[in-house]
Write an enzyme that holds these catalytic residues in place. Structure first.
Site, PDB file in Angstrom:
ATOM      1  N   HIS A   1      60.292  17.850  25.686  1.00 21.03           N
ATOM      2  CA  HIS A   1      59.198  17.614  25.095  1.00 21.03           C
ATOM      3  C   HIS A   1      59.729  18.159  23.971  1.00 21.03           C
ATOM      4  O   HIS A   1      59.802  18.623  23.587  1.00 21.03           O
ATOM      5  CB  HIS A   1      58.315  17.898  25.648  1.00 21.03           C
ATOM      6  CG  HIS A   1      57.214  17.485  24.878  1.00 21.03           C
ATOM      7  ND1 HIS A   1      56.735  18.273  23.817  1.00 21.03           N
ATOM      8  CD2 HIS A   1      55.370  16.279  25.344  1.00 21.03           C
ATOM      9  CE1 HIS A   1      55.223  17.940  23.105  1.00 21.03           C
ATOM     10  NE2 HIS A   1      54.848  16.983  24.110  1.00 21.03           N
TER      11      HIS A   1
ATOM     12  N   ASP B   1      59.500  25.022  31.251  1.00 24.14           N
ATOM     13  CA  ASP B   1      58.740  24.601  30.612  1.00 24.14           C
ATOM     14  C   ASP B   1      57.905  23.492  31.430  1.00 24.14           C
ATOM     15  O   ASP B   1      58.488  22.514  32.177  1.00 24.14           O
ATOM     16  CB  ASP B   1      58.848  22.840  28.934  1.00 24.14           C
ATOM     17  CG  ASP B   1      57.613  22.725  29.123  1.00 24.14           C
ATOM     18  OD1 ASP B   1      56.763  22.082  29.758  1.00 24.14           O
ATOM     19  OD2 ASP B   1      57.476  21.448  27.897  1.00 24.14           O
TER      20      ASP B   1
ATOM     21  N   GLN C   1      54.071  19.890  32.747  1.00 21.54           N
ATOM     22  CA  GLN C   1      53.822  18.431  33.413  1.00 21.54           C
ATOM     23  C   GLN C   1      54.040  19.268  34.642  1.00 21.54           C
ATOM     24  O   GLN C   1      53.497  18.132  36.079  1.00 21.54           O
ATOM     25  CB  GLN C   1      54.638  18.007  33.487  1.00 21.54           C
ATOM     26  CG  GLN C   1      54.718  16.908  31.391  1.00 21.54           C
ATOM     27  CD  GLN C   1      53.004  16.098  32.035  1.00 21.54           C
ATOM     28  OE1 GLN C   1      52.528  15.595  32.381  1.00 21.54           O
ATOM     29  NE2 GLN C   1      52.729  16.268  30.395  1.00 21.54           N
TER      30      GLN C   1
ATOM     31  N   LYS D   1      45.949  20.187  30.132  1.00 22.91           N
ATOM     32  CA  LYS D   1      46.678  19.177  31.119  1.00 22.91           C
ATOM     33  C   LYS D   1      46.060  19.575  32.734  1.00 22.91           C
ATOM     34  O   LYS D   1      46.330  19.231  33.642  1.00 22.91           O
ATOM     35  CB  LYS D   1      47.562  19.281  31.110  1.00 22.91           C
ATOM     36  CG  LYS D   1      48.534  18.810  29.955  1.00 22.91           C
ATOM     37  CD  LYS D   1      49.447  18.613  29.264  1.00 22.91           C
ATOM     38  CE  LYS D   1      50.323  18.694  28.134  1.00 22.91           C
ATOM     39  NZ  LYS D   1      49.838  16.964  27.410  1.00 22.91           N
TER      40      LYS D   1
ATOM     41  N   CYS E   1      56.470  12.327  22.267  1.00 23.36           N
ATOM     42  CA  CYS E   1      56.971  13.273  21.651  1.00 23.36           C
ATOM     43  C   CYS E   1      58.027  13.904  22.343  1.00 23.36           C
ATOM     44  O   CYS E   1      58.355  14.882  22.839  1.00 23.36           O
ATOM     45  CB  CYS E   1      56.217  14.639  21.975  1.00 23.36           C
ATOM     46  SG  CYS E   1      54.551  15.258  20.773  1.00 23.36           S
TER      47      CYS E   1
HETATM   48  N1  PLP Z   1      55.929  19.768  27.564  1.00 21.61           N
HETATM   49  C1  PLP Z   1      56.049  19.076  28.124  1.00 21.61           C
HETATM   50  C2  PLP Z   1      56.569  18.575  29.077  1.00 21.61           C
HETATM   51  C3  PLP Z   1      54.743  18.457  27.786  1.00 21.61           C
HETATM   52  O1  PLP Z   1      54.247  17.293  28.258  1.00 21.61           O
HETATM   53  C4  PLP Z   1      53.729  18.205  26.820  1.00 21.61           C
HETATM   54  C5  PLP Z   1      52.840  18.098  26.045  1.00 21.61           C
HETATM   55  O2  PLP Z   1      52.541  16.709  26.296  1.00 21.61           O
HETATM   56  C6  PLP Z   1      54.020  19.846  25.720  1.00 21.61           C
HETATM   57  C7  PLP Z   1      55.607  20.129  26.191  1.00 21.61           C
HETATM   58  C8  PLP Z   1      53.190  20.306  24.653  1.00 21.61           C
HETATM   59  O3  PLP Z   1      51.495  20.821  25.186  1.00 21.61           O
HETATM   60  P1  PLP Z   1      50.623  21.477  24.243  1.00 21.61           P
HETATM   61  O4  PLP Z   1      50.450  19.667  23.565  1.00 21.61           O
HETATM   62  O5  PLP Z   1      49.410  21.232  24.815  1.00 21.61           O
HETATM   63  O6  PLP Z   1      51.143  22.260  23.825  1.00 21.61           O
END
Ligand code: PLP
Length: 429
Positions: A139, A216, A219, A242, A383
């Site tokens: 992401h 990360d 998910q 999430k 993203c």
């Molecule tokens: N990493 C992953 C794999 C994500 O799916 C997301 C959000 O969609 C993020 C990071 C970023 O999360 P946040 O926008 O809650 O900081």
């Protein structure tokens, strides 16, 4: 079916009662509503999840009954707010099996957690010649902070590529991991491809060259059991919104020794021990990294979300989502050869995320048409532009499931997609 035990043995305890999505749906006020006159079919859970009454009540309870700032108040209401806020740290610790609560830092979300590490650890320890290893399936929030850190420190970013089935080129790790590698930053589950990565194996490989590993878990923590001691990772980041919690709160887990050695990123109230005109000293962990009035109600809401998910059982959530992903893959494939699905073929290798395209219908058009049927799916680059480039598309549609989704909702999506295709392609012929 008669469930009375014939033998006179005790009935199975509640923990063994089969999971029922229909039953949990009643806990989510929004899931009983309609969109455009149709029952809401919410399939955008990788973006954010819906909130159960228990979470809404916990936040409302704080605002209505003990709304006060934390830590500094000598009066009972502030002490109650402080206890509620600090008590959530233990819930988070248990959820991810961290060793200690001072390894749990409250942040605004995954993005902020990763930026905290890239600033507090990256800017302090990275230097020219060092390498940060990330992957093409990250992401943007696990890419851009490392690009900034690399720019500022002279370190170099290296990329592990993807195979056609959306899995990581694991052999590339061996090629790219060298004593120059200081950090591997990798997602546990892709928000586009659904791929679940072998973190334990990646950590083992990173250890051989002395590199740290940041996971990360945006998910993964909401959807599957995650144990930081089992993974062996150094940092882990995830977001409350999430996992049935509110927006504005997330978690950075980091090993205590690392947090101890890192400098604070944000300065202000609460993160200090003493402030003098000539300089300041820092508070103990984890407060050293929590400057200013935090998201008190949101942390309390996250605590309620963790209790709620624990009541269902994270392993059951994983099971249900895997079943839904398998069903969705089968039904999408059944739509026809013009449906392109991204990511691993088998549901057991992926989370509850399915990205796809249908012929040459633009994913935004697909999402707009299915919206007419009350179905919420996401369209775009999610993203994750490097993934789009890797697979030669500008955008995809994406359905992402949570434990409250049902096969009937997948059927509604499929029928709606069929109509969308007829509308665009039938009309064009
Ligand atoms: N990493 C992953 C794999 C994500 O799916 C997301 C959000 O969609 C993020 C990071 C970023 O999360 P946040 O926008 O809650 O900081």
């Amino acid at each position: 079916m008669d469930r009375t035990p014939a033998s006179g043995l005790l009935p199975k305890p509640p923990a063994e009662v089969a999971f029922s999505a229909a039953r949990v749906r009643a806990d989510f006020p929004i899931l009983g509503t309609t969109e455009r006159g149709k029952p809401l079919v919410y399939l955008d859970n990788a973006a954010t999840t819906q909130k159960p009454t228990a979470v809404l009540d916990a936040m409302r309870g704080y605002f209505e009954e003990y709304c006060a700032n934390i830590h500094r108040g000598a009066y009972a209401m502030s002490a109650k707010a402080t206890d509620a806020y600090e008590g959530v740290r233990e819930k988070v610790r248990r959820l991810i099996n961290a060793r200690r609560t001072d390894e749990i830092v409250y942040v605004r979300g995954t993005t902020e957690a990763i930026n905290l590490v890239s600033h507090s650890w990256g800017l302090k320890y990275l230097k020219p010649g060092d390498e940060i290893l990330i992957t093409e399936m990250e992401h943007h929030s696990n890419i851009v902070p490392w690009q900034i850190a690399a720019q500022r420190t002279g370190a170099t970013l290296r990329w592990v590529g993807l195979r056609d089935d959306g899995t990581l080129e694991l052999e590339a790790f061996d090629r790219l991991l060298t004593p120059r590698t200081k950090l591997v930053a990798v997602t546990q589950c892709s928000n586009v491809l659904g791929t679940i990565n072998p973190i334990v194996e990646i950590v083992q490989r990173a250890r051989r060259v002395g590199a740290l590993v940041l996971v990360d878990a945006a998910q993964s923590v909401p959807n599957m059991p995650v144990d930081v001691q089992l993974l062996g990772c150094d940092f882990l980041a995830f977001s409350g919104h999430k996992m049935c919690g509110p927006t504005g709160v997330g978690i950075l887990y980091a090993r205590r020794e690392l947090l101890d050695a890192m400098d604070p990123w944000l300065g202000g109230g609460d993160m200090i021990r003493e402030v003098r005109m000539e300089g300041s000293t820092w508070n103990e962990l984890p407060w050293k990294f929590e400057a200013g009035t935090p998201a008190i109600a949101e942390v309390i809401g996250l605590g309620a979300a963790i209790d709620y998910l624990a009541g269902i059982g994270i392993a059951r959530i994983r099971n249900h989502e895997q079943g839904l992903a398998a069903y969705a893959l089968e039904r999408l494939r059944g739509l026809g050869p013009d449906v392109r699905i991204f990511g691993p073929r088998l549901a057991c290798h992926r989370g509850g995320v399915v990205a796809f395209t249908v012929g040459d219908v633009h994913p935004h058009d697909l999402a707009t048409i299915v919206d007419q049927d009350g179905v919420c799916v996401r369209a775009g680059h999610h993203c994750a532009q490097p993934i789009m480039r890797r697979f030669g598309v500008a955008a995809t549609a994406r359905a992402s499931f949570y434990f409250y989704n049902t096969e009937e909702e997948v059927d509604v999506l499929i029928d709606s997609l069929r109509r969308a295709r007829e509308f665009f392609q039938g009309g064009a012929r």
